[in-house]
Design an enzyme around this catalytic site. Structure first.
Site, PDB file in Angstrom:
ATOM      1  N   ARG A   1      58.264  21.181  26.701  1.00  0.00           N
ATOM      2  CA  ARG A   1      58.198  19.846  26.119  1.00  0.00           C
ATOM      3  C   ARG A   1      58.980  18.856  26.954  1.00  0.00           C
ATOM      4  NH1 ARG A   1      54.308  20.558  24.266  1.00  0.00           N
ATOM      5  NH2 ARG A   1      53.565  20.469  22.140  1.00  0.00           N
TER       6      ARG A   1
ATOM      7  N   GLU B   1      54.593  10.421  27.563  1.00  0.00           N
ATOM      8  CA  GLU B   1      53.278  10.777  28.127  1.00  0.00           C
ATOM      9  C   GLU B   1      52.246   9.761  27.693  1.00  0.00           C
ATOM     10  OE1 GLU B   1      52.310  14.882  27.292  1.00  0.00           O
ATOM     11  OE2 GLU B   1      54.236  15.578  28.051  1.00  0.00           O
TER      12      GLU B   1
ATOM     13  N   HIS C   1      50.278  17.575  31.607  1.00  0.00           N
ATOM     14  CA  HIS C   1      50.270  18.356  30.359  1.00  0.00           C
ATOM     15  C   HIS C   1      49.016  19.254  30.292  1.00  0.00           C
ATOM     16  CE1 HIS C   1      52.059  18.366  26.061  1.00  0.00           C
ATOM     17  NE2 HIS C   1      51.496  19.520  26.317  1.00  0.00           N
TER      18      HIS C   1
END
Ligand SMILES: NC(=O)c1ccc[n+]([C@@H]2O[C@H](COP(=O)([O-])OP(=O)(O)OC[C@H]3O[C@@H](n4cnc5c(N)ncnc54)[C@H](O)[C@@H]3O)[C@@H](O)[C@H]2O)c1
Ligand SMILES: O=C(O)CC[C@@H](O)C(=O)O
Length: 526
Positions: A230, A259, A278
């Site tokens: 994360r 993000e 990601h």
């Protein structure tokens, strides 16, 4: 028909499952204000990591019953806000484990062999074999932070590649770590001794910036760090500085504090930093797994069935639910009953697990009892998700007790509610493992199946009282379906339980208490 909003791209396999029970709208890339505008029409929301489900969105989702996260991390969902509103939040705890672990391993090998930059250089027409001399991982030490599902798989594969393994995870036993071939150490030692460090922990207040300038300073200058867990676990500014200044050899990141990644010093660093957008869960296999897993749970919840991976229903896993379901129905019925007998504001609920039940998990039964108890006040707003919170907010204390020696029935449950108007208790058991029977009311033994509409009286056991009550109810056209009296001694105090076909009309309860010998009367709807 129910309506489901899918606000991030998910595999068609999931949409097909949802379409069996609901109208499905796929509407991705919505801005928060757009989502707030439309969420009120939907019974379920299915997301990946792209949608941030804030308190505002949850509050606008007045029909929402479930939020399904097609993945592991639920840090993009305000779970406490959902819980307060009684919305189930589910995830797919295992669907993308292998994908994320393999991404971390790919990052480690790419970092040590400079594959992304070497590839880019060849594509530019160069043939540079000096700049991209790498390092082997064989016999190097890998420090795994978080030895859960993903961390363990990374460790197992790394071991097969000949790496030595250290792990930091305060919630894992030494035996479990040893099974995987890891030596459990503290974070400082792991930072100091590892050649590669890979992070596989959730983002929590404790893990936010757990890797910072101070911890990075403990790493070897030849060491590299990988984060496929994360964003925000690593302080990105401190990391960029450590790599730029040569304090560590490199880093690979799949996840970021914000993000999509915006302006960042990380972008400016060459081959020693690898960045991916990601992609940890982005394999065909993982996307099918998580879509099916979460869509099935949404379908089940919309059909009134339990979800198998609810993150906000404590202690209610599928195995527990299967085993305790009949007892949870018993607990809920008893909760409804004792709440209505107690009337007023209940301050204390004592839940006693008796006989065989005494060896069972109590938490699901406490939740179900509270759901029943609060039904009178909250109706459909209370469910297994928010019953505990609602009870706490109302100042209801819960005491759990066990009595394995109570053997009148194989297993029975006793609830006692104390409130502003006094204390009442009810006990119930299951006959033939399924059929609920009330076996005791306020300490008086009875044996009646509960029915939707009931009347209870506390009276003196004396001739004629049953007849008088029967005539009174008859005069108001109330039909009695069954009646039973429970007493401890002849002509002492007694309890009467009547099942009636319809709700007791207004005003009759007061008439019942005027019958000589009847001290109290209660009407109950179950
Ligand atoms: N990049 C991606 O696309 C991607 C994909 C899947 C999962 N993830 C993330 O990977 C992480 C790990 O997922 P998982 O499925 O292995 O979870 P998991 O729950 O199986 O394992 C997490 C481990 O972290 C440990 N832990 C918790 N707090 C800790 C702390 N303060 N210090 C050290 N250890 C701690 C726990 O004991 C547990 O063993 C999660 O953050 C998840 O969101 C990312
Ligand atoms: O939805 C994604 O692609 C990312 C999922 C991943 O971060 C997870 O926590 O499961």
């Amino acid at each position: 028909m129910s309506k489901v909003l899918v606000s991030d791209p998910i595999d068609q396999a999931g949409i097909d499952i949802l379409s069996q029970v609901a109208t499905v709208d796929v509407n991705t890339g919505l801005k928060p204000a757009e989502l707030i505008e439309i969420i009120g029409q939907y019974d379920a929301l299915m997301i990946r990591s792209g949608t941030r489900v804030t308190q505002e969105i949850i509050e606008a989702g007045t029909q929402l019953k479930i939020i399904g996260r097609a993945g592991v991390g639920v840090d993009n969902v305000d779970v406490p806000a959902a819980t307060r509103r009684g919305i189930v939040v589910v995830n797919s705890p295992e669907g993308n484990t292998i994908a994320a672990a393999e991404h971390a391993l790919a990052m480690m090998l790419s970092l040590s062999r400079h594959i992304p930059d070497a590839n880019a250089s060849v594509k530019r027409g160069e043939w540079d074999r000096k700049t991209f001399v790498g390092a082997e991982v064989y016999k190097k030490t890998l420090g795994v932070v978080g030895l859960g599902k993903i961390g363990s798989h990374v460790a197992t594969v790394a071991k097969a590649m000949g790496m030595k393994l250290l792990a930091y995870d305060p919630f894992i036993s030494t035996e479990r770590a040893e099974q995987i071939g890891c030596q459990l150490v503290d974070l400082d030692l792991l930072m100091q001794q590892s050649d590669y460090i890979t992070l596989h922990i959730p983002k929590t207040p404790e893990t936010t910036h757990i890797i910072n300038a101070t911890t990075l300073a403990k790493m070897k200058p030849t060491a590299r760090i990988i984060n496929c867990a994360r964003g925000g676990i690593i302080d990105e500014a401190a990391l960029a500085a450590a790599v730029k200044e040569g304090k560590i050899a490199g880093a690979a990141l799949d996840v970021f504090e914000s993000e999509p990644l915006g302006e960042s010093d990380l972008r400016a660093i060459g081959k020693d930093i690898i960045l991916t957008p990601h992609l940890g869960a982005s394999t065909t296999e993982a996307q099918v797994n998580v879509a099916i897993d979460v869509a099935e749970q949404i379908r089940d919840v919309l059909l009134g069935l339990p979800a198998r991976s609810a993150v906000n229903i404590p202690g209610l896993g599928p195995d527990v639910l299967e085993e305790l379901k009949p007892y949870m129905q018993l607990a809920e019925t008893l909760g409804k009953l004792v709440g209505q007998l107690a009337g007023g504001r209940v301050e204390l609920l004592t839940v006693r697990l008796q006989g065989e039940l005494a060896t069972n998990k109590s938490q699901p039964l406490v939740i179900a009892s509270l759901k029943g108890l609060l039904h009178q006040a909250l109706r459909e707003r209370v469910n297994y998700v928010n019953a505990n919170i609602e009870a706490k907010e109302r100042g209801i204390r819960v005491i759990e007790t066990r009595d394995a020696s109570a053997r009148d029935y194989a297993g029975s449950l006793r609830l006692e509610a104390t409130g502003t108007l006094g204390t009442h208790s009810v006990t119930g058991a299951l006959l033939g493992d399924k059929e609920i029977h009330l076996t005791d009311v306020d300490g008086f033994p009875i044996n009646v199946p509960p029915s939707k509409y009931m009347v209870f009286t506390l009276h003196r056991d004396m001739p004629g009282i049953i007849g008088k009550l029967g005539s009174l109810l008859g005069s108001f056209n109330v039909n009695i379906a069954s009646m039973q009296v429970g007493r401890k001694i002849v002509r002492g105090d007694a309890v009467m339980a009547l099942s009636i076909d319809d709700p007791l009309p207004d005003g009759i309860l007061a008439e019942i208490t005027k019958v000589p010998g009847i001290r109290d009367a209660y009407t109950v709807t179950l």
